[in-house]
Design an enzyme around this catalytic site. Structure first.
Site, short mmCIF file in Angstrom:
data_model
loop_
_atom_site.label_atom_id
_atom_site.label_comp_id
_atom_site.label_asym_id
_atom_site.label_seq_id
_atom_site.Cartn_x
_atom_site.Cartn_y
_atom_site.Cartn_z
N SER A 6 10.19 9.51 102.11
CA SER A 6 11.43 8.68 100.90
C SER A 6 12.16 9.92 99.94
CB SER A 6 10.32 7.45 100.25
OG SER A 6 11.45 6.88 99.06
N ASN A 7 12.43 9.72 98.58
CA ASN A 7 12.53 10.69 97.70
C ASN A 7 11.99 9.97 96.01
OD1 ASN A 7 15.47 9.23 96.90
ND2 ASN A 7 15.60 9.34 98.98
N GLY A 8 12.64 10.80 95.57
CA GLY A 8 12.05 10.95 94.03
C GLY A 8 13.31 9.96 93.26
#
Ligand code: CTP
Length: 421
Positions: free
Chosen positions: A235-237
């Protein structure tokens, strides 16, 4: 001293956040403004008028019909003030005051000044989360917005009730910065330009009147998660803040809004239909179901790759390294670009770490977009995870719009102004 010489009627209403009005008054005066405080009787129960009068260096006005003094002078004061002011700022603005202003009531000095004012009006609502989200409040806010009133979104956080949600008055420092930007803005001085249709009384999710009434807006927001095994993912932030702010702003302008959201910890903005998704594949399906929208804004940080194989059991660690094979996920926005219909506006985001503008323009062409909003990751106060953003909007027709660093709610308004203008 960017407010030097500006005449501001500062309206205070009966919210616990009125305690912040002392600091706000002091900061406005320090920025060079002449501040005329006007308090509703309820505001005086939260903060002594003497405190505000001392900080403003002016008598606090409250009663429309004061008992003492020259009755004639007192009676016309609201008109005089409405003509005197360069701006009326109401902070905090309670649900009650918003309702009165939306209805055109003038039962206090403050509401009468607003009705008499020829200058722009800004309100900063502060109340409990559920009061802010109530359809009646949102209808009133939309009405005010349609009447040309600037509405500052309340901040998210802990509220006096002990609940956590939207409804906090922004900090005085941020409010002054917002007021400065607003008073320097190009639209300053124009009031009441929006249409004045009747306010519909309806179900909570019925569209409200506003400049985007009758339009369908699709927003994608947040990250996606691509499973590696039952407990791990790529995923990412992304927090979804920018996309949710765009959805909220579009709903407030009267649009029917569909928000396709990846996994985020944000409340659904009032009046928005939310579809929760997890993976890029889910996001594509949900977006395609609404691909006929008049305006599509793709703010989601979609994972470009997903594990080619998803293990059906938790992967135990071995002695050596682990190699994952990744497959490409569908490009949601490019797919929408391929199917773009006449009259549809497509807006994408480009988050770049370097070589921004050229790369963003290439994405704009490749995905057949009308606009692309360029963020630079790593720049202070901008990009993923930051509460503020700075955006360069590039148009397919060569347009270039710079949106200065501001809270994402304000950036959302500026983006909508540009892409729907
Ligand atoms: N986007 C999308 N689906 C994807 C990837 C991106 O809809 N699978 C959208 C994003 O929501 C954003 C825009 O495309 O509006 C740009 O995303 P970005 O990841 O920066 O662009 P890419 O085309 O993936 O370019 P690259 O990763 O090579 O920088």
């Amino acid at each position: 001293m960017s407010l030097k010489g500006k005449k501001i009627v500062l309206g205070l209403t009966g919210s616990i956040a009125a305690y912040k009005a002392a600091d706000l008054t002091r900061r406005l005066v320090k920025a060079g403004a002449e501040v005329q405080p006007v308090m509703t009787p309820a505001a005086a129960r939260f903060i002594p008028p003497l405190t505000i009068a001392t900080l403003a260096g002016r008598e606090v006005l409250s009663e429309l019909f004061p008992d003492a003094g020259d009755a004639q002078t007192a009676w016309t004061k609201h008109v005089d003030l409405g003509l005197w002011a360069d701006a009326v700022v109401i902070a905090p603005a309670t649900a009650q005051t918003l309702a009165k202003l939306a209805g055109g009531f003038c039962d206090s000095m403050l509401t009468a000044v607003v009705l008499s004012a020829r200058c722009p009006v800004l309100v900063a609502p502060a109340m409990d989360h559920d009061m802010w989200g109530h359809p009646a409040t949102q209808r009133n806010v939309a009405r005010l917005h349609a009447d040309g009133v600037e509405v500052v979104d309340p901040a998210h956080g802990e509220l006096a009730s002990g609940l956590v949600g939207d409804g906090r008055l922004p900090e005085p420092e941020d409010l002054v910065a917002t007021i400065e930007r607003w008073m320097q803005g190009s639209g300053f001085g124009v009031q009441g330009s929006a249409p004045s249709d009747d306010v519909p009384v309806g179900a909570p999710r019925s569209p409200v009147p506003g400049p985007l009434q009758g339009r369908h807006v699709l927003v994608t927001a947040g990250p996606t998660r691509e499973a590696i095994d039952p407990v791990r993912f790529l995923s990412n932030g992304s927090t979804g803040t920018m996309g949710f702010a765009l959805a909220a702003a579009a709903a407030r302008r009267g649009a029917r809004v569909t928000l396709v959201a990846g996994p985020v910890a944000l409340d659904t903005p009032p009046g928005v239909d939310r579809v929760d998704v997890v993976t890029a594949d889910d996001l594509l399906d949900a977006a395609l179901a609404h691909a006929d929208a008049d305006l599509v804004i793709a703010a989601a940080a979609v994972s470009d790759y997903a594990p080619a194989q998803v293990s059906d059991h938790k992967l135990a660690k071995g002695d050596g390294d682990l190699t994952l094979t990744l497959r490409r996920t569908p490009d949601v926005l490019a797919t929408l670009g391929e199917r773009k219909r006449d009259g549809q506006t497509l807006v994408g985001f480009a988050l770049e770490t370097h070589g921004g503008e050229a790369k963003a323009r290439a994405k704009l062409d490749r995905k057949r977009l009308d606009w692309i909003a360029l963020n630079v990751q790593g720049e202070p106060g901008a990009g993923m995870g930051a509460p503020t953003n700075r955006v360069t909007l590039l148009g397919a027709d060569g347009a270039r719009v710079e949106i200065a660093t501001a809270p994402k709610a304000e950036v959302a308004q500026a983006i909508l102004d540009a892409v729907t203008g």
